[in-house]
Design a protein around this motif. Structure first.
Motif, PDB file in Angstrom:
ATOM      1  N   THR A   1       0.835  -1.189   0.000  1.00  0.00           N
ATOM      2  CA  THR A   1       0.000   0.000   0.000  1.00  0.00           C
ATOM      3  C   THR A   1       0.873   1.244   0.000  1.00  0.00           C
ATOM      4  OG1 THR A   1      -1.656  -1.143   1.323  1.00  0.00           O
ATOM      5  CG2 THR A   1      -1.810   1.242   1.236  1.00  0.00           C
ATOM      6  N   ARG A   2       0.709   2.081  -0.987  1.00  0.00           N
ATOM      7  CA  ARG A   2       1.368   3.387  -1.032  1.00  0.00           C
ATOM      8  C   ARG A   2       2.840   3.355  -0.609  1.00  0.00           C
ATOM      9  NH1 ARG A   2      -2.593   7.968  -0.855  1.00  0.00           N
ATOM     10  NH2 ARG A   2      -4.576   6.945  -1.069  1.00  0.00           N
ATOM     11  N   GLY A   3       3.616   2.519  -1.235  1.00  0.00           N
ATOM     12  CA  GLY A   3       5.049   2.500  -0.988  1.00  0.00           C
ATOM     13  C   GLY A   3       5.488   1.684   0.200  1.00  0.00           C
ATOM     14  N   VAL A   4       4.598   0.901   0.790  1.00  0.00           N
ATOM     15  CA  VAL A   4       4.932   0.074   1.941  1.00  0.00           C
ATOM     16  C   VAL A   4       4.585  -1.367   1.608  1.00  0.00           C
ATOM     17  CG1 VAL A   4       4.356  -0.444   4.332  1.00  0.00           C
ATOM     18  CG2 VAL A   4       4.499   1.935   3.578  1.00  0.00           C
TER      19      VAL A   4
ATOM     20  N   GLY B   1      10.501  10.507   4.142  1.00  0.00           N
ATOM     21  CA  GLY B   1      10.124  11.760   4.776  1.00  0.00           C
ATOM     22  C   GLY B   1       8.678  11.832   5.219  1.00  0.00           C
ATOM     23  N   ARG B   2       7.931  10.752   5.055  1.00  0.00           N
ATOM     24  CA  ARG B   2       6.513  10.742   5.449  1.00  0.00           C
ATOM     25  C   ARG B   2       6.274   9.931   6.723  1.00  0.00           C
ATOM     26  NH1 ARG B   2       3.790   9.799  -0.492  1.00  0.00           N
ATOM     27  NH2 ARG B   2       4.924  11.465  -1.524  1.00  0.00           N
ATOM     28  N   ASN B   3       7.355   9.577   7.405  1.00  0.00           N
ATOM     29  CA  ASN B   3       7.306   8.805   8.653  1.00  0.00           C
ATOM     30  C   ASN B   3       6.710   7.412   8.496  1.00  0.00           C
ATOM     31  OD1 ASN B   3       8.524  10.784  10.312  1.00  0.00           O
ATOM     32  ND2 ASN B   3       6.593  11.904  10.340  1.00  0.00           N
ATOM     33  N   LEU B   4       6.743   6.875   7.278  1.00  0.00           N
ATOM     34  CA  LEU B   4       6.226   5.521   7.070  1.00  0.00           C
ATOM     35  C   LEU B   4       7.110   4.484   7.745  1.00  0.00           C
ATOM     36  CD1 LEU B   4       5.025   5.646   3.364  1.00  0.00           C
ATOM     37  CD2 LEU B   4       3.639   5.632   5.437  1.00  0.00           C
ATOM     38  N   GLY B   5       8.427   4.700   7.732  1.00  0.00           N
ATOM     39  CA  GLY B   5       9.332   3.764   8.392  1.00  0.00           C
ATOM     40  C   GLY B   5       9.051   3.676   9.883  1.00  0.00           C
TER      41      GLY B   5
END
Length: 98
Positions: free
Chosen positions: A5-8, A30-34
């Motif tokens: 989903t969306r790069g994850v 930079g979107r705090n997904l990690g």
């Protein structure tokens, strides 16, 4: 099971069906997904009753990725080589609910 989903990407499997692979796409940096993925991994680890969460990562360059995991509460445990790819294993104790 895989889920993207969306790069994850989260891959589940193994004895507890806990997440086994968590990957974020550099294009969404930079979107705090990690950070969100790591929080999810800790919660899934806790829910599965597992007390030690281990991750591995690329340890080359300036060590930026290893430092990232350390900032999220992981401690380096061992290094490894996969061909010429330097890796680092890190671990975090997870408190289980009583």
């Amino acid at each position: 099971m895989d889920h993207t989903t969306r790069g994850v990407r989260i891959r589940r499997g193994g004895r507890t069906d806990a997440p086994r692979l968590l990957v974020s796409d550099r294009r969404v940096a930079g979107r705090n997904l990690g950070s969100a993925l790591l929080a999810h991994a800790v919660e899934e680890t806790r829910r599965a009753g597992v007390r030690l969460l281990r991750v591995d990562c690329w340890a080359g360059g300036d060590g930026e990725l290893v430092a990232y995991y350390e900032r999220h509460g992981f401690t380096p445990t061992e290094t490894f080589l996969a061909g010429s790819w330097p890796g680092q294993v890190l671990a975090q104790r997870v408190l289980t609910a009583r």
